[in-house]
Design an enzyme around this catalytic site. Sequence first.
Site, PDB file in Angstrom:
ATOM      1  N   SER A 120      42.092  35.090  39.198  1.00 32.52           N
ATOM      2  CA  SER A 120      42.704  36.016  38.251  1.00 32.52           C
ATOM      3  C   SER A 120      42.588  35.474  36.832  1.00 32.52           C
ATOM      4  O   SER A 120      42.597  34.248  36.617  1.00 32.52           O
ATOM      5  CB  SER A 120      44.177  36.158  38.625  1.00 32.52           C
ATOM      6  OG  SER A 120      44.901  36.743  37.575  1.00 32.52           O
ATOM      7  N   TYR A 142      52.694  32.212  40.961  1.00 29.85           N
ATOM      8  CA  TYR A 142      51.525  33.004  41.369  1.00 29.85           C
ATOM      9  C   TYR A 142      50.262  32.453  40.702  1.00 29.85           C
ATOM     10  O   TYR A 142      49.255  32.182  41.351  1.00 29.85           O
ATOM     11  CB  TYR A 142      51.726  34.485  41.005  1.00 29.85           C
ATOM     12  CG  TYR A 142      50.448  35.289  41.117  1.00 29.85           C
ATOM     13  CD1 TYR A 142      49.913  35.589  42.370  1.00 29.85           C
ATOM     14  CD2 TYR A 142      49.753  35.721  39.988  1.00 29.85           C
ATOM     15  CE1 TYR A 142      48.717  36.300  42.483  1.00 29.85           C
ATOM     16  CE2 TYR A 142      48.566  36.427  40.092  1.00 29.85           C
ATOM     17  CZ  TYR A 142      48.053  36.718  41.334  1.00 29.85           C
ATOM     18  OH  TYR A 142      46.868  37.406  41.439  1.00 29.85           O
ATOM     19  N   LYS A 199      46.798  30.426  42.265  1.00 32.77           N
ATOM     20  CA  LYS A 199      45.381  30.756  42.064  1.00 32.77           C
ATOM     21  C   LYS A 199      44.611  29.532  41.554  1.00 32.77           C
ATOM     22  O   LYS A 199      43.518  29.230  42.022  1.00 32.77           O
ATOM     23  CB  LYS A 199      45.230  31.913  41.063  1.00 32.77           C
ATOM     24  CG  LYS A 199      45.725  33.250  41.582  1.00 32.77           C
ATOM     25  CD  LYS A 199      44.838  33.762  42.700  1.00 32.77           C
ATOM     26  CE  LYS A 199      45.380  34.999  43.374  1.00 32.77           C
ATOM     27  NZ  LYS A 199      44.726  35.321  44.635  1.00 32.77           N
TER      28      LYS A 199
HETATM   29  P1  NAD Z   1      47.100  43.886  47.839  1.00 35.77           P
HETATM   30  O1  NAD Z   1      48.469  43.382  48.029  1.00 35.77           O
HETATM   31  O2  NAD Z   1      46.883  45.361  47.798  1.00 35.77           O
HETATM   32  O3  NAD Z   1      46.125  43.281  48.952  1.00 35.77           O
HETATM   33  C1  NAD Z   1      46.342  42.018  49.541  1.00 35.77           C
HETATM   34  C2  NAD Z   1      46.248  42.198  51.045  1.00 35.77           C
HETATM   35  O4  NAD Z   1      46.445  40.937  51.678  1.00 35.77           O
HETATM   36  C3  NAD Z   1      47.320  43.146  51.606  1.00 35.77           C
HETATM   37  O5  NAD Z   1      46.673  44.088  52.438  1.00 35.77           O
HETATM   38  C4  NAD Z   1      48.248  42.228  52.406  1.00 35.77           C
HETATM   39  O6  NAD Z   1      48.812  42.891  53.512  1.00 35.77           O
HETATM   40  C5  NAD Z   1      47.303  41.105  52.800  1.00 35.77           C
HETATM   41  N1  NAD Z   1      47.936  39.794  53.030  1.00 35.77           N
HETATM   42  C6  NAD Z   1      48.833  39.155  52.234  1.00 35.77           C
HETATM   43  N2  NAD Z   1      49.162  37.979  52.770  1.00 35.77           N
HETATM   44  C7  NAD Z   1      48.461  37.865  53.940  1.00 35.77           C
HETATM   45  C8  NAD Z   1      48.387  36.854  54.940  1.00 35.77           C
HETATM   46  N3  NAD Z   1      49.140  35.762  54.883  1.00 35.77           N
HETATM   47  N4  NAD Z   1      47.566  37.060  55.999  1.00 35.77           N
HETATM   48  C9  NAD Z   1      46.827  38.189  56.091  1.00 35.77           C
HETATM   49  N5  NAD Z   1      46.868  39.177  55.167  1.00 35.77           N
HETATM   50  C10 NAD Z   1      47.674  39.013  54.106  1.00 35.77           C
HETATM   51  O7  NAD Z   1      46.520  43.191  46.506  1.00 35.77           O
HETATM   52  P2  NAD Z   1      45.188  43.489  45.701  1.00 35.77           P
HETATM   53  O8  NAD Z   1      45.571  44.052  44.395  1.00 35.77           O
HETATM   54  O9  NAD Z   1      44.202  44.184  46.551  1.00 35.77           O
HETATM   55  O10 NAD Z   1      44.717  41.987  45.422  1.00 35.77           O
HETATM   56  C11 NAD Z   1      43.777  41.326  46.237  1.00 35.77           C
HETATM   57  C12 NAD Z   1      43.610  39.904  45.735  1.00 35.77           C
HETATM   58  O11 NAD Z   1      43.206  39.927  44.374  1.00 35.77           O
HETATM   59  C13 NAD Z   1      44.906  39.085  45.783  1.00 35.77           C
HETATM   60  O12 NAD Z   1      44.581  37.773  46.176  1.00 35.77           O
HETATM   61  C14 NAD Z   1      45.380  39.108  44.348  1.00 35.77           C
HETATM   62  O13 NAD Z   1      46.140  37.977  44.028  1.00 35.77           O
HETATM   63  C15 NAD Z   1      44.061  39.112  43.587  1.00 35.77           C
HETATM   64  N6  NAD Z   1      44.188  39.678  42.235  1.00 35.77           N
HETATM   65  C16 NAD Z   1      44.732  40.928  42.087  1.00 35.77           C
HETATM   66  C17 NAD Z   1      44.897  41.456  40.811  1.00 35.77           C
HETATM   67  C18 NAD Z   1      45.533  42.805  40.615  1.00 35.77           C
HETATM   68  O14 NAD Z   1      46.029  43.074  39.515  1.00 35.77           O
HETATM   69  N7  NAD Z   1      45.540  43.698  41.617  1.00 35.77           N
HETATM   70  C19 NAD Z   1      44.488  40.723  39.680  1.00 35.77           C
HETATM   71  C20 NAD Z   1      43.899  39.475  39.881  1.00 35.77           C
HETATM   72  C21 NAD Z   1      43.764  38.965  41.171  1.00 35.77           C
HETATM   73  N1  UFG Z   2      53.536  46.875  30.668  1.00 34.94           N
HETATM   74  C1  UFG Z   2      54.492  47.698  30.109  1.00 34.94           C
HETATM   75  N2  UFG Z   2      55.341  48.346  30.951  1.00 34.94           N
HETATM   76  C2  UFG Z   2      55.282  48.222  32.309  1.00 34.94           C
HETATM   77  C3  UFG Z   2      54.292  47.382  32.858  1.00 34.94           C
HETATM   78  C4  UFG Z   2      53.443  46.713  32.007  1.00 34.94           C
HETATM   79  O1  UFG Z   2      54.580  47.835  28.900  1.00 34.94           O
HETATM   80  O2  UFG Z   2      56.099  48.833  33.019  1.00 34.94           O
HETATM   81  C5  UFG Z   2      52.583  46.193  29.769  1.00 34.94           C
HETATM   82  C6  UFG Z   2      52.645  44.683  29.846  1.00 34.94           C
HETATM   83  O3  UFG Z   2      53.609  44.179  28.961  1.00 34.94           O
HETATM   84  C7  UFG Z   2      51.209  44.308  29.472  1.00 34.94           C
HETATM   85  C8  UFG Z   2      50.374  45.459  30.025  1.00 34.94           C
HETATM   86  O4  UFG Z   2      51.270  46.544  30.184  1.00 34.94           O
HETATM   87  O5  UFG Z   2      51.067  44.278  28.074  1.00 34.94           O
HETATM   88  C9  UFG Z   2      49.728  45.150  31.360  1.00 34.94           C
HETATM   89  O6  UFG Z   2      50.731  44.701  32.274  1.00 34.94           O
HETATM   90  P1  UFG Z   2      50.430  44.544  33.844  1.00 34.94           P
HETATM   91  O7  UFG Z   2      51.698  44.094  34.486  1.00 34.94           O
HETATM   92  O8  UFG Z   2      49.794  45.775  34.368  1.00 34.94           O
HETATM   93  O9  UFG Z   2      49.313  43.414  33.886  1.00 34.94           O
HETATM   94  P2  UFG Z   2      49.357  41.904  33.400  1.00 34.94           P
HETATM   95  O10 UFG Z   2      48.214  41.743  32.445  1.00 34.94           O
HETATM   96  O11 UFG Z   2      50.682  41.498  32.932  1.00 34.94           O
HETATM   97  O12 UFG Z   2      49.100  41.124  34.764  1.00 34.94           O
HETATM   98  C10 UFG Z   2      48.035  41.488  35.635  1.00 34.94           C
HETATM   99  C11 UFG Z   2      48.422  41.190  37.071  1.00 34.94           C
HETATM  100  C12 UFG Z   2      48.574  39.731  37.271  1.00 34.94           C
HETATM  101  C13 UFG Z   2      47.347  39.025  36.829  1.00 34.94           C
HETATM  102  C14 UFG Z   2      47.021  39.391  35.401  1.00 34.94           C
HETATM  103  C15 UFG Z   2      45.718  38.788  34.960  1.00 34.94           C
HETATM  104  O13 UFG Z   2      49.656  41.801  37.376  1.00 34.94           O
HETATM  105  O14 UFG Z   2      48.731  39.464  38.631  1.00 34.94           O
HETATM  106  O15 UFG Z   2      46.890  40.807  35.299  1.00 34.94           O
HETATM  107  O16 UFG Z   2      44.727  39.118  35.882  1.00 34.94           O
HETATM  108  F1  UFG Z   2      47.533  37.711  36.921  1.00 34.94           F
END
Ligand code: NAD
Ligand code: UFG
Length: 337
Positions: free
Chosen positions: A124, A148, A152
């Site tokens: 991330s 979190y 990572k």
């Molecule tokens: P998500 O929660 O939709 O998907 C994660 C999946 O992993 C879920 O289906 C959950 O049931 C499964 N899971 C969790 N723990 C588990 C375990 N112990 N064993 C087996 N399955 C398990 O999340 P996502 O948005 O699809 O994110 C996928 C990956 O990308 C995550 O590792 C997340 O940290 C990373 N990531 C997501 C974002 C974002 O904003 N969505 C940003 C950066 C990184």
């Molecule tokens: N924001 C609002 N109101 C809300 C939610 C978010 O104003 O209800 C704003 C935040 O302050 C930020 C922007 O919208 O300025 C984006 O916020 P998000 O929570 O959607 O995303 P972040 O950039 O804070 O974090 C996301 C993921 C993290 C990840 C990060 C970098 O949630 O897991 O991107 O990849 F680590």
Amino acid sequence: MKILVTGGAGYIGSHTTILLIEAGYEVVIFDNFSNASKESIRRVEAIVGKEIAVIEGDIRSREDLRKVFMAHKIDAVIHFAGLKAVGESVEQPLRYYDNNVNGSAVLCEVMSEYNCKSIIFSSSATVYGDPHTTPILENFPLSATNPYGRSKLMVEEILRDVYVSDSEWKIVLLRYFNPVGAHASGTIGEDPNGLPNNLMPFISQTAVGKREYLSVFGNDYDTVDGTGVRDYIHVVDLAQGHVNALDRIKNFKEPMTINLGTGNGYSVLEMVEAFERASEKKVSYKIAERRAGDIATCFADPSYAKEVLDWEAKRGIDEMCEDVWRWQSQNPSGYIS
Ligand code: NAD
Ligand code: UFG
């Protein structure tokens, strides 16, 4: 080639599964359904027109994982499984370290037992902490401000150590910026549990009438309009980045760390406007206090992904918002509807 997709029932995993199958890969999904529904897999099957092998289990369980490797000859793993809520990770750090860090270590151990040594890991942009400047390059200093983010960083380091111990490993660390959007069919998308933490699902739930208004966390940042700026990337573009990485993984001589972002930053208010255009709905908002731990601006320099993966994001914010709206309006309660 057969690919194990951990977390394949989740938001990014389900979209990636579709593109993998469309690219000719065989997929086995492994998920404990802690943050996903089986309905997402049923809908992915409807999109690709075939049944997908699914094994319910936990990445922390060697026994669960061995069942997968005994039943299937897996060539590579795309490792999405993990917990991802920043605030929750502050309240429950041990749960996050156990699930994300220990789970990833156990996964690598079992992969090694079965001589499967290719992995693509979901990292991330949070690992850049508060960057000194933007756009962000892969060699910027790393830091984390919450469990979190640290989980990572730790997994990235564990994977680099695994390579040092055995150079047969092929490792790709993909650092995602802000994934949003949904499959163009409108049948799969992001389905957060309870109150969304992230901006885009909060906006779309406000537009559909599930939430009264969006709280904009701060309008006094040093940005175009004072609200936070992020690099929103369409989940289908993100998914394509994984397919490109997989296509090339055998040729990589050492672990690869690659940003997946668009290179463009948009403010919260710009995203609200784009969503209003796409949905033709009003998104009410109120300016609120800054959210603890937020940074002003975060966007990628995606040129390394272009160079080594021949990948770049194709979809802009209007398409992101249109696709989210199609998913949200057709599924106002997510998969349970
Ligand atoms: P998500 O929660 O939709 O998907 C994660 C999946 O992993 C879920 O289906 C959950 O049931 C499964 N899971 C969790 N723990 C588990 C375990 N112990 N064993 C087996 N399955 C398990 O999340 P996502 O948005 O699809 O994110 C996928 C990956 O990308 C995550 O590792 C997340 O940290 C990373 N990531 C997501 C974002 C974002 O904003 N969505 C940003 C950066 C990184
Ligand atoms: N924001 C609002 N109101 C809300 C939610 C978010 O104003 O209800 C704003 C935040 O302050 C930020 C922007 O919208 O300025 C984006 O916020 P998000 O929570 O959607 O995303 P972040 O950039 O804070 O974090 C996301 C993921 C993290 C990840 C990060 C970098 O949630 O897991 O991107 O990849 F680590």
